[in-house]
Scaffold this active site. Sequence first.
Site, short mmCIF file in Angstrom:
data_model
loop_
_atom_site.label_atom_id
_atom_site.label_comp_id
_atom_site.label_asym_id
_atom_site.label_seq_id
_atom_site.Cartn_x
_atom_site.Cartn_y
_atom_site.Cartn_z
N ASN A 192 7.70 -5.91 -0.99
CA ASN A 192 7.64 -4.78 -0.06
C ASN A 192 6.19 -4.69 0.40
OD1 ASN A 192 7.64 -2.43 1.42
ND2 ASN A 192 8.82 -1.23 -0.06
N HIS A 221 12.53 -3.15 1.98
CA HIS A 221 12.08 -1.81 2.40
C HIS A 221 13.03 -0.75 1.86
CE1 HIS A 221 9.15 -3.56 5.01
NE2 HIS A 221 10.08 -4.36 5.50
N LEU A 222 12.45 0.30 1.37
CA LEU A 222 13.26 1.45 0.91
C LEU A 222 13.96 2.11 2.09
CD1 LEU A 222 10.33 2.63 -1.25
CD2 LEU A 222 12.59 2.30 -2.24
N SER A 223 13.19 2.39 3.13
CA SER A 223 13.75 3.08 4.30
C SER A 223 14.34 2.06 5.28
CB SER A 223 12.66 3.90 4.99
OG SER A 223 11.65 3.04 5.49
N ASP A 243 1.09 -15.89 6.41
CA ASP A 243 0.60 -17.24 6.16
C ASP A 243 0.68 -17.59 4.68
OD1 ASP A 243 0.09 -17.54 8.85
OD2 ASP A 243 -2.07 -17.26 8.70
N ARG A 264 7.49 0.19 13.45
CA ARG A 264 8.01 -0.35 12.19
C ARG A 264 9.12 -1.38 12.42
NH1 ARG A 264 5.72 3.13 8.34
NH2 ARG A 264 5.42 5.22 9.17
N ARG A 291 13.41 4.13 12.40
CA ARG A 291 12.14 4.85 12.41
C ARG A 291 11.31 4.50 13.65
NH1 ARG A 291 9.43 4.56 6.68
NH2 ARG A 291 8.34 6.33 7.61
N ALA A 314 3.13 -1.09 4.89
CA ALA A 314 2.57 -1.12 6.26
C ALA A 314 2.10 -2.52 6.66
CB ALA A 314 1.43 -0.12 6.37
N TYR A 320 11.61 8.25 1.20
CA TYR A 320 11.55 7.15 0.24
C TYR A 320 12.30 7.41 -1.08
CZ TYR A 320 7.99 5.59 3.48
OH TYR A 320 7.33 5.19 4.62
N ARG A 340 5.73 12.15 -3.09
CA ARG A 340 5.63 12.67 -1.72
C ARG A 340 6.64 11.96 -0.84
NH1 ARG A 340 0.25 14.90 -0.80
NH2 ARG A 340 -0.72 14.98 -2.84
N HIS A 384 4.03 -4.91 9.02
CA HIS A 384 4.00 -4.80 10.48
C HIS A 384 2.68 -5.26 11.08
CE1 HIS A 384 7.38 -2.37 9.30
NE2 HIS A 384 6.60 -1.46 8.74
N GLU A 433 11.98 -9.94 1.78
CA GLU A 433 11.28 -8.74 2.25
C GLU A 433 12.14 -7.52 1.95
OE1 GLU A 433 9.90 -8.90 6.39
OE2 GLU A 433 10.38 -6.78 6.58
N PRO A 473 0.79 -1.23 0.00
CA PRO A 473 0.00 0.00 0.00
C PRO A 473 0.82 1.28 0.00
CG PRO A 473 -0.16 -1.15 2.11
CD PRO A 473 0.51 -2.08 1.16
N ASN A 474 0.34 2.22 -0.78
CA ASN A 474 0.87 3.59 -0.91
C ASN A 474 2.17 3.69 -1.71
OD1 ASN A 474 -1.21 4.95 0.63
ND2 ASN A 474 -0.36 3.86 2.40
O1 CA2 Z 1 10.54 1.65 3.71
C1 CA2 Z 1 9.67 0.99 3.14
O2 CA2 Z 1 9.80 0.54 2.00
C2 CA2 Z 1 8.33 0.73 3.84
O3 CA2 Z 1 7.91 -0.57 3.50
C3 CA2 Z 1 7.38 1.77 3.29
C4 CA2 Z 1 6.01 1.73 3.96
C5 CA2 Z 1 6.14 1.75 5.48
O4 CA2 Z 1 4.86 1.58 6.07
C6 CA2 Z 1 7.08 0.67 5.99
O5 CA2 Z 1 7.19 0.81 7.39
C7 CA2 Z 1 8.44 0.82 5.35
C8 CA2 Z 1 5.17 2.94 3.53
C9 CA2 Z 1 5.03 3.08 2.05
C10 CA2 Z 1 4.42 4.43 1.77
O6 CA2 Z 1 4.97 4.92 0.58
C11 CA2 Z 1 4.82 6.22 0.30
C12 CA2 Z 1 5.53 6.71 -0.76
C13 CA2 Z 1 5.43 8.03 -1.09
C14 CA2 Z 1 4.62 8.87 -0.36
C15 CA2 Z 1 3.90 8.39 0.71
C16 CA2 Z 1 4.00 7.05 1.04
#
Ligand code: CA2
Length: 156
Positions: A81, A107-109, A94, A118, A114, A84, A30, A25, A87, A105, A17-18
Amino acid sequence: MASKRQPLPQIWVLHGPNLNLLGQRETDIYGREDLKSINSTLGQAGKAAGYRVVCRQSNHEGELVDWVQQAHKKAVGILLNGAAYTHTSVALRDAIAAGDCPCVEVHLSNVYKREPFRHGSFLAPVCLGVVSGLGAASYTAALHGLLSHLSRYDDT
Ligand code: CA2
């Protein structure tokens, strides 16, 4: 007689998601690269190694679960990836555990730098490995790790 080409083995890249908002943004967290560009880089790297990379993004947990189940049948490896859902999602965990396809798995960040919520992952214990904090390079590092694993366990 025309020779039939074998289809390339598939690696599925699933974005949660997102992540469709990448590059638009929260670029301080990210990065500036969007999903299209990340997918294109993975597609090229996979092709060079002899794999077809199939990339998908969803904001819906059930759809991601469906894709993980399908990946177990159609792919030789998964980069996930879960965003959210990493977590929170017992359902995704499963689904990963329900098949033999290795999953990395991603993650960008750096999730450990954080918020504490997370730091936990429902997915990591059923994954081959975790790559976190390298920005878009997390995906390429994860792909290389997966390819190295596949070359070690190639039974063809
Ligand atoms: O660091 C990552 O890749 C995460 O999986 C990104 C998730 C976050 O919930 C994880 O804890 C770490 C959030 C993705 C949201 O992506 C956005 C990208 C641009 C603007 C807003 C959100």
